[in-house]
Design a protein around this motif. Structure first.
Motif, short mmCIF file in Angstrom:
data_model
loop_
_atom_site.label_atom_id
_atom_site.label_comp_id
_atom_site.label_asym_id
_atom_site.label_seq_id
_atom_site.Cartn_x
_atom_site.Cartn_y
_atom_site.Cartn_z
N SER A 294 29.50 17.06 79.03
CA SER A 294 30.05 16.03 78.16
C SER A 294 29.31 14.73 78.37
O SER A 294 28.62 14.54 79.38
N HIS A 301 30.18 13.91 72.87
CA HIS A 301 29.64 15.27 72.99
C HIS A 301 30.45 16.07 74.00
O HIS A 301 30.80 15.57 75.06
N ALA A 303 30.34 20.36 75.23
CA ALA A 303 29.70 21.64 74.91
C ALA A 303 29.85 22.63 76.05
O ALA A 303 29.99 22.24 77.22
N VAL A 313 23.60 27.23 73.90
CA VAL A 313 24.83 26.47 73.71
C VAL A 313 25.82 27.38 73.00
O VAL A 313 25.61 27.78 71.86
N TRP A 315 29.12 26.78 72.32
CA TRP A 315 29.86 26.02 71.32
C TRP A 315 29.77 24.54 71.65
O TRP A 315 29.43 24.16 72.77
N GLU A 316 30.07 23.72 70.67
CA GLU A 316 29.95 22.28 70.85
C GLU A 316 30.87 21.56 69.87
O GLU A 316 31.12 22.04 68.76
N ASN A 317 31.41 20.42 70.30
CA ASN A 317 32.18 19.57 69.39
C ASN A 317 31.89 18.11 69.72
O ASN A 317 31.09 17.80 70.62
N LYS A 318 32.54 17.19 69.01
CA LYS A 318 32.26 15.76 69.16
C LYS A 318 33.39 15.02 69.88
O LYS A 318 33.56 13.83 69.71
#
Length: 440
Positions: A294, A301, A303, A313, A315-318
């Motif tokens: 993060s 970020h 992930a 990667v 998965w990833e989010n904001k």
């Protein structure tokens, strides 16, 4: 007391001779260096101890069948409380019958380690390590003692930014200064808060910054540099964290726009690839296959990254999980975002299971005790959540003081919490020991 002992891995003299010249910052050929004789002292701590940042297993999870109180106040379930001078944001370390804290006093520009009796809170000793040289730069949420000490059973280790450089120091558990080693010069951006990590015969220190960033491993007994790696010249704040992932123990550092893995015994880089963000604070956690990274600058970020060196990667989010470190339990990831929203994701897929607003801002990291998640806000309110993927379930809330940046320490059915109260413009920090009347 039942002691837990961690095995030591020998490091060959030939390997040390190969590594030590690389620690010289000069480009000139290094002079011959005698090999370091590494300590063979075991690392010992009890089943109800909290020996370093993020607890015995470095994951923010209390071990054993603990039963901390679910309600408290200034008068309820307070076993003892002791005033602390200065402003400091490091968590308490508890080993044996002693509690250790890092302390900074801005008025006299001193940095020290404090020790208290675990049962009574009585101050046992205070050892000053540095005086003067305080840098006025820094984030308003930082302090000159934002680190958590580490204890191997016989020594206490602490890092301080002092007079433009980062130093690692060791003291005996009775307060004698044993050694001090300069890690690197440091260009301050928003403060320093990297806590030391103990591994086998070593204590590992990171000092990422815009000047001469470095990660180094020192012999626990002598403070001699065993290995050292240069880091990118950008600011970063995360602590070294050692986890067993993908079948081996790895030392992880996130930030500086990288996700990096090192062999903690030798400093050899196992793998490294672009990822995370420039500035990170959290200590990464794992589900055994992936690690979770993060950052908060220059982008939000979060992930899941496969920890086999492939750079995959998953998965990833904001989400902005920038300062409070997350937790993993039974295939689910729990986190508290800086803005006060608690989250639960499926650790394998990133599917959001729930989210719930806690209010206020958070800097302290949540701690998991059994199936209960304790999260302390900057305003001193502790929210207790059920660690379940089914739903957001708030069990209780308690407030202590009006400002808290330090992560609470849970061990032996007790909670050691550092909180501050401001009265008539005067701020006073206090170390609280919370527990039921018969808690040990």
């Amino acid at each position: 007391m039942i002691l837990r002992s961690l095995p030591l891995r020998p490091v060959s003299a030939m390997l040390l001779l190969a590594l030590l010249p690389g620690c010289n910052e000069s480009k000139a050929p290094a002079a011959p260096v005698a090999p370091v004789v590494l300590t063979t002292d075991p690392i010992t701590f009890g089943p109800n101890d909290w020996p370093w940042w993020r607890g015995p297993n470095r994951d923010g999870i209390a071990i054993g069948n603990q039963d901390p109180p679910l309600t408290w106040s200034e008068t309820e379930n307070v076993i003892w409380k002791t005033p602390i001078a200065g402003r400091s944001h490091g968590a308490a370390t508890v080993v044996g019958e002693r509690v250790f804290l890092a302390k900074a006093d801005v008025e006299n520009q001193s940095q020290a380690v404090l020790c208290f009796d675990r049962q009574t809170g009585k101050p046992l000793w205070e050892t000053e390590l540095h005086r003067g040289g305080f840098d006025k730069k820094g984030n308003q949420k930082s302090s000159h003692a934002s680190v958590t000490p580490a204890c191997d059973g016989t020594r206490v280790f602490v890092n301080f930014l002092h007079d433009g450089a980062v130093f690692a120091s060791a003291l005996s558990v009775t307060g004698e200064k044993l050694w001090e080693t300069k890690i690197t010069d440091f260009v301050n951006h928003q403060g320093f808060g990297s806590s030391p990590a103990i591994y086998q015969s070593l204590v590992i220190v990171t000092a990422d910054n815009k000047g001469t960033g470095a990660i180094a491993a020192l012999d626990r007994a002598s403070g001699a540099v065993v290995w050292k790696q240069e880091r990118p010249k950008v600011p970063n704040y995360t602590s070294p964290i050692i986890l067993k992932v993908d079948g081996r123990e790895q030392l992880f550092i996130t930030g500086c726009d990288l996700v990096s893995s090192f062999d903690p015994a030798t400093g050899k880089k196992i793998w490294e690839f672009p990822g995370a963000t420039t500035e990170c604070v959290i200590s990464t956690v794992t589900d055994g296959k992936a690690i979770f990274t993060s950052g908060g600058y220059p982008k939000n970020h979060f992930a899941a990254v496969r920890a086999d060196g492939s750079g995959t990667v998953l998965w990833e989010n904001k989400s902005r999980v920038y300062v409070p470190s997350p937790l993993v339990r039974d295939g689910y990831l729990y986190a508290v975002m800086d803005a006060g929203v608690a989250m639960c994701w499926n650790s394998a897929t990133g599917e959001e299971m729930w989210k719930g607003r806690l209010g206020s801002d958070f800097s302290a990291s949540p701690v998991l005790v059994g199936d209960k998640l304790f999260a302390v806000s900057e305003k001193g309110k502790t929210s207790i959540l059920r660690a379940t993927p089914k739903e957001f379930e708030l069990i209780g809330e308690n407030t202590l003081g009006d400002e808290t940046f330090a992560t609470p320490t849970f061990c032996g059915n007790r909670i050691y919490m550092r909180a501050a109260t401001t009265t008539d413009g005067k701020r006073q920090e206090t170390l609280y020991c919370l527990g039921k009347p018969d808690a040990k």
